[in-house]
Design a protein around this motif. Structure first.
Motif, mmCIF file in Angstrom:
data_model
loop_
_atom_site.group_PDB
_atom_site.id
_atom_site.type_symbol
_atom_site.label_atom_id
_atom_site.label_comp_id
_atom_site.label_asym_id
_atom_site.label_seq_id
_atom_site.Cartn_x
_atom_site.Cartn_y
_atom_site.Cartn_z
ATOM 1 N N LEU A 249 55.839 -3.057 -61.200
ATOM 2 C CA LEU A 249 55.991 -4.453 -60.780
ATOM 3 C C LEU A 249 57.375 -4.731 -60.192
ATOM 4 N N PRO A 250 58.488 -4.403 -60.870
ATOM 5 C CA PRO A 250 59.786 -4.712 -60.264
ATOM 6 C C PRO A 250 60.077 -3.919 -58.990
ATOM 7 N N ILE A 251 59.709 -2.636 -58.959
ATOM 8 C CA ILE A 251 60.023 -1.827 -57.774
ATOM 9 C C ILE A 251 59.209 -2.273 -56.570
ATOM 10 N N THR A 252 57.901 -2.497 -56.764
ATOM 11 C CA THR A 252 57.083 -2.912 -55.621
ATOM 12 C C THR A 252 57.456 -4.316 -55.142
ATOM 13 N N THR A 253 57.880 -5.176 -56.055
ATOM 14 C CA THR A 253 58.297 -6.528 -55.656
ATOM 15 C C THR A 253 59.531 -6.471 -54.770
ATOM 16 N N ILE A 254 60.508 -5.662 -55.153
ATOM 17 C CA ILE A 254 61.719 -5.523 -54.330
ATOM 18 C C ILE A 254 61.386 -4.847 -53.002
ATOM 19 N N ALA A 255 60.531 -3.823 -53.051
ATOM 20 C CA ALA A 255 60.143 -3.125 -51.826
ATOM 21 C C ALA A 255 59.420 -4.066 -50.861
ATOM 22 N N MET A 256 58.570 -4.949 -51.402
ATOM 23 C CA MET A 256 57.884 -5.905 -50.538
ATOM 24 C C MET A 256 58.881 -6.902 -49.947
ATOM 25 N N ALA A 257 59.910 -7.274 -50.708
ATOM 26 C CA ALA A 257 60.930 -8.185 -50.185
ATOM 27 C C ALA A 257 61.641 -7.556 -48.984
ATOM 28 N N ILE A 258 61.983 -6.270 -49.080
ATOM 29 C CA ILE A 258 62.620 -5.573 -47.954
ATOM 30 C C ILE A 258 61.662 -5.504 -46.769
ATOM 31 N N SER A 259 60.400 -5.213 -47.049
ATOM 32 C CA SER A 259 59.402 -5.144 -45.976
ATOM 33 C C SER A 259 59.229 -6.495 -45.287
ATOM 34 N N PHE A 260 59.235 -7.570 -46.071
ATOM 35 C CA PHE A 260 59.080 -8.895 -45.476
ATOM 36 C C PHE A 260 60.324 -9.311 -44.697
ATOM 37 N N MET A 261 61.489 -8.807 -45.075
ATOM 38 C CA MET A 261 62.676 -9.026 -44.245
ATOM 39 C C MET A 261 62.474 -8.385 -42.872
ATOM 40 N N THR A 262 61.945 -7.158 -42.879
ATOM 41 C CA THR A 262 61.656 -6.469 -41.620
ATOM 42 C C THR A 262 60.610 -7.235 -40.821
ATOM 43 N N TRP A 263 59.537 -7.667 -41.503
ATOM 44 C CA TRP A 263 58.445 -8.388 -40.840
ATOM 45 C C TRP A 263 58.941 -9.675 -40.183
ATOM 46 N N SER A 264 59.957 -10.313 -40.776
ATOM 47 C CA SER A 264 60.439 -11.620 -40.307
ATOM 48 C C SER A 264 61.722 -11.534 -39.500
ATOM 49 N N VAL A 265 62.169 -10.339 -39.164
ATOM 50 C CA VAL A 265 63.504 -10.175 -38.582
ATOM 51 C C VAL A 265 63.664 -10.887 -37.238
ATOM 52 N N LEU A 266 62.574 -11.038 -36.483
ATOM 53 C CA LEU A 266 62.691 -11.629 -35.147
ATOM 54 C C LEU A 266 62.777 -13.154 -35.164
ATOM 55 N N SER A 267 62.255 -13.776 -36.213
ATOM 56 C CA SER A 267 62.221 -15.233 -36.254
ATOM 57 C C SER A 267 63.601 -15.876 -36.132
ATOM 58 N N PRO A 268 64.589 -15.509 -36.946
ATOM 59 C CA PRO A 268 65.894 -16.161 -36.828
ATOM 60 C C PRO A 268 66.670 -15.763 -35.581
ATOM 61 N N LEU A 269 66.168 -14.755 -34.839
ATOM 62 C CA LEU A 269 66.842 -14.306 -33.617
ATOM 63 C C LEU A 269 66.153 -14.830 -32.358
ATOM 64 N N ALA A 270 65.056 -15.568 -32.526
ATOM 65 C CA ALA A 270 64.243 -15.978 -31.375
ATOM 66 C C ALA A 270 65.028 -16.799 -30.366
ATOM 67 N N SER A 271 65.853 -17.727 -30.829
ATOM 68 C CA SER A 271 66.626 -18.577 -29.905
ATOM 69 C C SER A 271 67.659 -17.771 -29.141
ATOM 70 N N THR A 272 68.203 -16.756 -29.785
ATOM 71 C CA THR A 272 69.156 -15.873 -29.095
ATOM 72 C C THR A 272 68.462 -15.106 -27.986
ATOM 73 N N PHE A 273 67.287 -14.556 -28.268
ATOM 74 C CA PHE A 273 66.537 -13.835 -27.239
ATOM 75 C C PHE A 273 66.022 -14.783 -26.158
ATOM 76 N N GLU A 274 65.769 -16.025 -26.523
ATOM 77 C CA GLU A 274 65.369 -17.025 -25.521
ATOM 78 C C GLU A 274 66.451 -17.177 -24.459
ATOM 79 N N GLN A 275 67.705 -17.226 -24.891
ATOM 80 C CA GLN A 275 68.815 -17.354 -23.963
ATOM 81 C C GLN A 275 69.029 -16.078 -23.153
ATOM 82 N N ILE A 276 68.885 -14.936 -23.801
ATOM 83 C CA ILE A 276 69.119 -13.656 -23.119
ATOM 84 C C ILE A 276 68.082 -13.412 -22.031
ATOM 85 N N TYR A 277 66.797 -13.677 -22.341
ATOM 86 C CA TYR A 277 65.704 -13.355 -21.423
ATOM 87 C C TYR A 277 65.108 -14.587 -20.744
ATOM 88 N N ASN A 278 65.708 -15.768 -20.957
ATOM 89 C CA ASN A 278 65.252 -17.014 -20.318
ATOM 90 C C ASN A 278 63.765 -17.257 -20.598
#
Length: 391
Positions: free
Chosen positions: A8-37
């Motif tokens: 339970l503790p190991i898979t929970t932490i592993a899923m948290a890291i995976s969900f960070m990867t899954w969500s990595v583009l969301s907080p960067l979307a506005s930056t890429f909006e400016q870069i690629y118009n």
């Protein structure tokens, strides 16, 4: 040494890291909006595209987790996600970024693997609580909102992706060496045989419920920064922080939903969940101009979504004890798709009408449909017959 207690503790932490990867583009979307118009719709597609693969692939990965075990599947998944993280970091065009974003979506399948892994090693009377705790791994979405923009500012966009490789490797090693393998099933089903659960209407009802509850969590979790920047003109770090608070609230209340479902019944909890989501979605649709009302309503949706996510996955292993992985994959896939379509719909609605209001009205109507279906099938009848397969 009994390694079951570490699952339970190991898979929970592993899923948290995976969900960070899954969500990595969301907080960067506005930056890429400016870069690629990018247009609003293009930006929405960039945010939503990882959700697509992460949703669809939950079905086969859930099936194969039943067949070969969570330890092998989770380790392999983590090692695979290193490849698109490297690719995204070296991308120099919008097309290349979309390509790698699609494969980053594989990180979202960690949910189907983790839930199946934990449920197989947890007594039935404790599954609601255990799976609720396990799903705290969703907090990785919030961590991405907190951490990724600051890393991008301090070290560059490449390291916003590459920094995630280090914890990914660590968790792969911990799962491989620190957890036991689940027992192999006595009956080996083909993929087609495993998908026979689709003939039960419970599978489809749970999928619809999760489409709304988890879909609202994912959709708002990944698209809220974009909306807040667009509507109120706040900066990316501030928007990421606000979205992270939303994700934390939903994540914290997920184990509460599992606990309440163990205690009072999942159907009863889901009734209150869908009432709350319906009302708050309507409130947002009429109050988008007020950031205070918008914030309060979004936080309440986060609470109800968290409760709902925990409740739905109390029902999955209860209704389908022998096919938990398969049904987890199917229900999880629909939940992921519930996070994929709304951001794109919101972008299209905004481009066509100049406002996000219509999108929230449609969301409220869908939640009301779930309220009625749940009342009719799981809350109205209080006996244990509710927890039998209903063809």
């Amino acid at each position: 040494m009994d390694r079951t207690k570490f699952v339970l503790p190991i898979t929970t932490i592993a899923m948290a890291i995976s969900f960070m990867t899954w969500s990595v583009l969301s907080p960067l979307a506005s930056t890429f909006e400016q870069i690629y118009n990018l247009s609003t719709t293009q930006k929405s597609i960039l945010v939503a595209i990882p959700v697509l693969l992460g949703s669809i692939m939950r079905i086969p990965l859930g099936i194969y987790t039943d067949r070969v075990g969570g330890r092998k599947m989770f380790t392999g998944l983590l090692l695979f996600t290193i490849i698109p993280l490297i690719g995204a970091g070296i991308s120099n065009s919008f097309a290349a970024l979309l390509f790698w974003a699609f494969f980053i979506g594989m990180a979202g399948t960690s949910f189907a693997i983790s839930v199946t892994f934990v449920s197989k090693l947890t007594p039935p009377e404790k599954q609601g609580t255990a799976l609720g705790i396990n799903a705290v791994g969703n907090i990785g979405t919030a961590l991405a909102g907190f951490v990724i923009p600051s890393i991008a500012v301090a070290f560059g966009l490449q390291w916003a992706f590459w920094i995630l490789i280090f914890p990914t490797v660590i968790m792969a090693a911990l799962i491989w060496f620190g957890t036991p393998e689940t027992a192999k099933p006595t009956e080996k089903k083909t993929v087609l045989g495993a998908l026979s659960v689709l003939k039960f209407r419970n599978t489809w009802m749970l999928s619809l419920f999760y489409f709304v509850s988890f879909g609202s969590f994912v959709a708002l979790g990944i698209y809220l920064p974009t909306m807040l920047i667009d509507i109120y003109g706040i900066n990316a770090v501030d928007a990421g922080f606000r979205a992270a608070v939303f994700v934390v609230a939903a994540t914290v209340f997920r184990p509460v939903g599992g606990y309440f479902s163990d205690k009072f019944g999942a159907g009863r909890v889901l009734t209150y969940v869908f009432i709350g989501i319906t009302v708050m979605a309507f409130v947002i649709s009429f109050a988008l101009g007020n950031i205070i009302i918008m914030t309060i309503a979004c936080l309440l949706i986060a609470v109800f979504a968290g409760l709902g996510n925990g409740s739905v996955f109390k029902l999955v292993p209860t209704l389908f004890p022998k096919d938990t992985g398969t049904v987890t994959g199917i229900v999880g896939a629909w939940g992921g798709l519930g996070g994929f379509f709304p951001p794109i719909l919101m972008g299209i609605v905004k481009d066509m009408t100049g406002s996000y209001s219509l999108g929230f009205v449609l969301f409220a109507l869908l939640a009301f449909v779930c309220l009625f279906i749940n009342w009719l099938n799981f809350d109205r009848r209080k006996s244990q017959v509710l927890y039998k397969r209903i063809a």
